[in-house]
Enzyme design. Structure first.
Site, PDB file in Angstrom:
ATOM      1  N   ARG A  84     -19.688 -44.093 -10.629  1.00 13.52           N
ATOM      2  CA  ARG A  84     -18.447 -44.536 -10.005  1.00 13.52           C
ATOM      3  C   ARG A  84     -18.767 -44.838  -8.542  1.00 13.52           C
ATOM      4  NH1 ARG A  84     -14.036 -40.743  -7.249  1.00 13.52           N
ATOM      5  NH2 ARG A  84     -12.644 -42.376  -6.578  1.00 13.52           N
ATOM      6  N   ARG A 122      -8.148 -36.419   4.862  1.00 14.56           N
ATOM      7  CA  ARG A 122      -7.791 -37.679   5.516  1.00 14.56           C
ATOM      8  C   ARG A 122      -6.328 -37.682   5.937  1.00 14.56           C
ATOM      9  NH1 ARG A 122      -9.751 -40.523   0.696  1.00 14.56           N
ATOM     10  NH2 ARG A 122     -12.016 -40.640   0.846  1.00 14.56           N
ATOM     11  N   GLU A 132     -11.730 -41.256 -15.887  1.00 19.21           N
ATOM     12  CA  GLU A 132     -12.550 -42.304 -15.285  1.00 19.21           C
ATOM     13  C   GLU A 132     -13.906 -42.374 -15.974  1.00 19.21           C
ATOM     14  OE1 GLU A 132     -11.554 -40.226 -11.626  1.00 19.21           O
ATOM     15  OE2 GLU A 132     -11.553 -42.146 -10.598  1.00 19.21           O
ATOM     16  N   ASN A 180     -19.723 -39.076 -11.353  1.00 18.72           N
ATOM     17  CA  ASN A 180     -18.600 -39.361 -10.455  1.00 18.72           C
ATOM     18  C   ASN A 180     -18.700 -38.433  -9.251  1.00 18.72           C
ATOM     19  OD1 ASN A 180     -16.139 -39.690  -9.186  1.00 18.72           O
ATOM     20  ND2 ASN A 180     -14.885 -39.371 -11.004  1.00 18.72           N
ATOM     21  N   HIS A 203      -9.542 -45.782  -6.329  1.00 17.32           N
ATOM     22  CA  HIS A 203      -9.219 -45.032  -7.552  1.00 17.32           C
ATOM     23  C   HIS A 203      -8.776 -45.976  -8.668  1.00 17.32           C
ATOM     24  CE1 HIS A 203      -7.998 -41.568  -4.637  1.00 17.32           C
ATOM     25  NE2 HIS A 203      -9.214 -41.321  -5.092  1.00 17.32           N
TER      26      HIS A 203
END
Ligand code: ADP
Length: 397
Positions: A91, A241, A384, A7, A180
């Site tokens: 991922r 961001r 995840e 990931n 996500h």
């Protein structure tokens, strides 16, 4: 089957080696602050001591090599040979229109992921570096790509359409995709399991607060809205961001600063968020320590960040017409007790009460609300990796 899950985030690389039959984690680790000073790797093979090394990681190629070295290390590794790895699951942040589900990786898929770089400029290139580095070292191993966009495909049109001429959706598929997804799916399901309730009977808001951050509204097991958009730039204020802003700012600043739109987008993706606001760091540990020393800009930055999270929770409570549970996850959501407290202080109108002792935990599945709280509030570490290992094993079999 031994599945290595990679990931690659914008500043971190998490990995787990998972036995897909027993779902046991054989080894796991984290490379942190990649490309920032003070980068470090922590690795733990199950049943052995955790090792942590401060080591320079200028980019993800170096990080991937360190991961493979750790897995095969005679002393603290878990493998004799890299050939013991049966499959690698990656991922991948943006699958564009081409990928609506996980897929095995070949040259064509790599090219298609590359074509989505524009849509996720912080993550897709990092994801691809992970794929290429593994391929270089282990060319025979089958690899799967698991996309972040899939879980949000259940959003209704009213949630994913922008208020712009409809022809742009028809011609270019300009719409909200959300990201996500693997995390929102896993955390919302775990939330139902922890509460002992049927997933299909719950209204859940998931706050995935990492370096990248997004919120989703999940009703009866399906995503109905999420804060990220066509790209991961929309929504919350993030590590670097901007999140939501007036689109007219783009042209205004381009003229004032004599910059192209591409250059300004780079600013919005890489130099904004809490990094840009504070002028200190994108890392919440640095911000927290500056704020505790009374640094006004750090304090204001954190206030702006939590205020935005609370506003989205309010919006999604309306979208869901109520909320049963709110789950905090990812780096900041799992570890930052002050942040969870600050967000929940806005939510008194929902009858939310937080138990300070329970809220002081880090990274453990915990219900942090009091028994009398109007809404259950939880910390649910995201997994995840397990979700990706399941999908990878299913594809490789
Ligand atoms: P990503 O995968 O998007 O890079 P993560 O979910 O790994 O992000 O989250 C990384 C962020 O988590 C870091 O930038 C840091 O701000 C935050 N974080 C990690 N540990 C802590 C901690 N103990 N306290 C506060 N924030 C933390």
């Amino acid at each position: 089957m031994k599945v290595l899950v990679i990931n690659c985030g914008s500043s971190s690389l998490k990995y787990q080696l998972i036995d897909s039959e027993s779902e046991e984690v054989l080894a796991k680790g984290l490379c942190e602050r990649i490309g920032i000073s003070g980068s470090m790797i922590s690795h733990q093979s199950t049943g052995k001591d955790k090792i942590t090394k401060e080591i320079d990681m200028p980019d993800h190629v170096v990080a991937v090599q360190l991961v493979l070295d750790s897995l095969t290390d005679k002393e603290y590794g878990v493998l004799q040979d890299l050939k013991e790895i049966d499959a690698v699951g990656h991922r991948i942040v943006h699958g564009g229109e081409r990928f609506s589900e996980a897929t095995l990786i070949d040259d064509d898929v790599i090219k298609a992921i590359e074509e989505c770089n524009d849509l996720a400029p912080l993550h897709n290139p990092a994801n691809l570096t992970g794929i290429r580095s593994i391929r270089q070292i282990m060319p025979e191993v089958p690899m799967a790509a698991v996309f972040d966009t899939a879980f949000h495909q259940t959003m209704p049109k009213k949630a994913y359409l922008y208020g712009i001429p409809y022809e742009y959706y028809e011609k270019y598929k300009v719409r909200r995709y959300g990201f996500h997804g693997t995390s929102h799916s896993y955390v919302s399901k775990r939330t139902a399991e922890i509460l002992g309730k049927d997933y299909k009977d719950l209204k859940i808001i998931v706050c995935h607060l990492g370096n990248g951050a997004s919120i989703s509204a999940v009703k009866n097991g399906k995503c109905v809205d999420t804060s990220m958009g066509l790209t991961p730039l929309e929504g919350l204020i993030m590590g670097t961001r901007s999140g939501d802003l007036d689109p007219a700012i783009l042209n205004f600043l381009c003229q004032k600063e004599d910059m192209t739109i591409g250059e300004m987008l780079n600013v919005l993706n890489k130099k904004s968020g809490v990094l840009g606001l504070s002028g200190i760091s994108s890392d919440f540990r640095d911000l927290g320590s500056e704020a505790s020393k009374g640094n006004e800009r750090a304090i204001t930055t954190l206030e702006a960040y939590y205020y935005r999270v609370a506003k989205y929770i309010g919006a999604y409570t309306a979208a869901l017409n109520g909320v049963d549970a709110i789950a905090f996850t990812a780096g900041v959501g799992e570890n930052n007790a002050d942040g969870r407290k600050a967000v929940c202080e806005y939510l008194g109108y929902l009858g939310i009460e937080i138990d300070p002792d329970k809220n002081s935990i880090r990274g453990e599945e915990t219900v942090i609300s009091t028994p009398s709280s109007g809404v259950k509030v939880l910390v649910v570490p995201t997994n995840e990796e397990l979700a990706i290992a399941r999908e990878t094993a299913a594809l490789v079999k």
